[in-house]
Design a protein around this motif. Structure first.
Motif, short mmCIF file in Angstrom:
data_model
loop_
_atom_site.label_atom_id
_atom_site.label_comp_id
_atom_site.label_asym_id
_atom_site.label_seq_id
_atom_site.Cartn_x
_atom_site.Cartn_y
_atom_site.Cartn_z
N GLU A 39 8.85 0.83 4.15
CA GLU A 39 9.96 1.49 4.84
C GLU A 39 10.10 0.98 6.27
OE1 GLU A 39 8.97 5.58 4.31
OE2 GLU A 39 9.79 5.64 2.27
N SER A 40 9.01 0.51 6.87
CA SER A 40 9.11 -0.03 8.23
C SER A 40 9.97 -1.30 8.26
CB SER A 40 7.73 -0.31 8.80
OG SER A 40 7.13 -1.40 8.14
N ILE A 59 -5.22 2.05 -7.20
CA ILE A 59 -5.67 0.85 -6.51
C ILE A 59 -5.50 1.06 -5.01
CG2 ILE A 59 -5.39 -1.63 -6.23
CD1 ILE A 59 -4.19 -1.68 -9.04
N GLY A 60 -6.59 1.44 -4.35
CA GLY A 60 -6.65 1.61 -2.91
C GLY A 60 -5.36 2.05 -2.24
N LYS A 61 -4.94 1.26 -1.27
CA LYS A 61 -3.75 1.59 -0.49
C LYS A 61 -2.46 1.19 -1.20
CE LYS A 61 -6.03 1.14 3.94
NZ LYS A 61 -6.09 0.38 5.19
N LEU A 62 -2.57 0.60 -2.37
CA LEU A 62 -1.38 0.15 -3.10
C LEU A 62 -0.70 1.29 -3.84
CD1 LEU A 62 0.19 -2.45 -3.67
CD2 LEU A 62 -1.19 -2.73 -5.70
N GLY A 63 -1.43 2.01 -4.68
CA GLY A 63 -0.84 3.12 -5.41
C GLY A 63 -1.48 3.31 -6.78
N GLU A 64 -0.74 3.96 -7.65
CA GLU A 64 -1.25 4.30 -8.98
C GLU A 64 -0.36 3.70 -10.05
OE1 GLU A 64 -2.39 8.31 -11.55
OE2 GLU A 64 -1.36 8.49 -9.64
N LYS A 103 3.39 4.40 -9.00
CA LYS A 103 3.64 5.36 -7.94
C LYS A 103 2.98 4.82 -6.68
CE LYS A 103 2.88 10.13 -6.58
NZ LYS A 103 2.18 11.37 -6.89
N PRO A 104 3.79 4.33 -5.72
CA PRO A 104 3.20 3.76 -4.51
C PRO A 104 2.50 4.81 -3.66
CG PRO A 104 5.58 3.84 -4.32
CD PRO A 104 5.24 4.29 -5.71
N SER A 105 1.45 4.41 -2.96
CA SER A 105 0.74 5.32 -2.07
C SER A 105 1.57 5.53 -0.80
CB SER A 105 -0.62 4.74 -1.70
OG SER A 105 -0.44 3.60 -0.88
#
Length: 107
Positions: free
Chosen positions: A98-99, A52-57, A88-90
């Protein structure tokens, strides 16, 4: 100052906020989220990972669990097959989360 755990966003709140962001009605947003959820579930049932796009797998992993021994019956229990859902996050998603750590300072 310690970080506090906030309450989860309710489904109705999710629909309202996404409707505001996208400019579509809540009914359209609800249908899209419902369809996406069903699609992801169907693909995971077929052991197909979903990115899913910038979210992950989102994917499934299967392994053999432990059996055991049933003392009442005096026989061994067979090993179970266990399927778990994994995420699994992108990299962009990880960096965004993390920011938060960089902006947090304990007093």
């Amino acid at each position: 100052m310690a970080r506090t755990k906030s309450a989860a966003i309710l489904e109705s709140e999710l629909y309202t906020r996404l409707a505001q962001v996208t400019g579509h009605g809540k009914d359209v947003v609800k249908d899209v989220i419902s369809g996406l959820t069903e699609f992801i579930i169907d693909e995971l049932k077929n052991e197909t990972p979903v990115k899913i796009g910038k979210l992950g797998e989102i994917y499934t992993t299967t392994y053999k669990g432990r059996g055991g021994y049933d003392f009442a019956k005096g026989e061994a229990k067979p090993n179970k097959v266990i399927t778990k859902i994994k995420f699994k996050p992108s990299a962009p998603f990880k960096r965004a989360i993390e920011s938060l750590n960089e902006n947090f300072h304990e007093e």
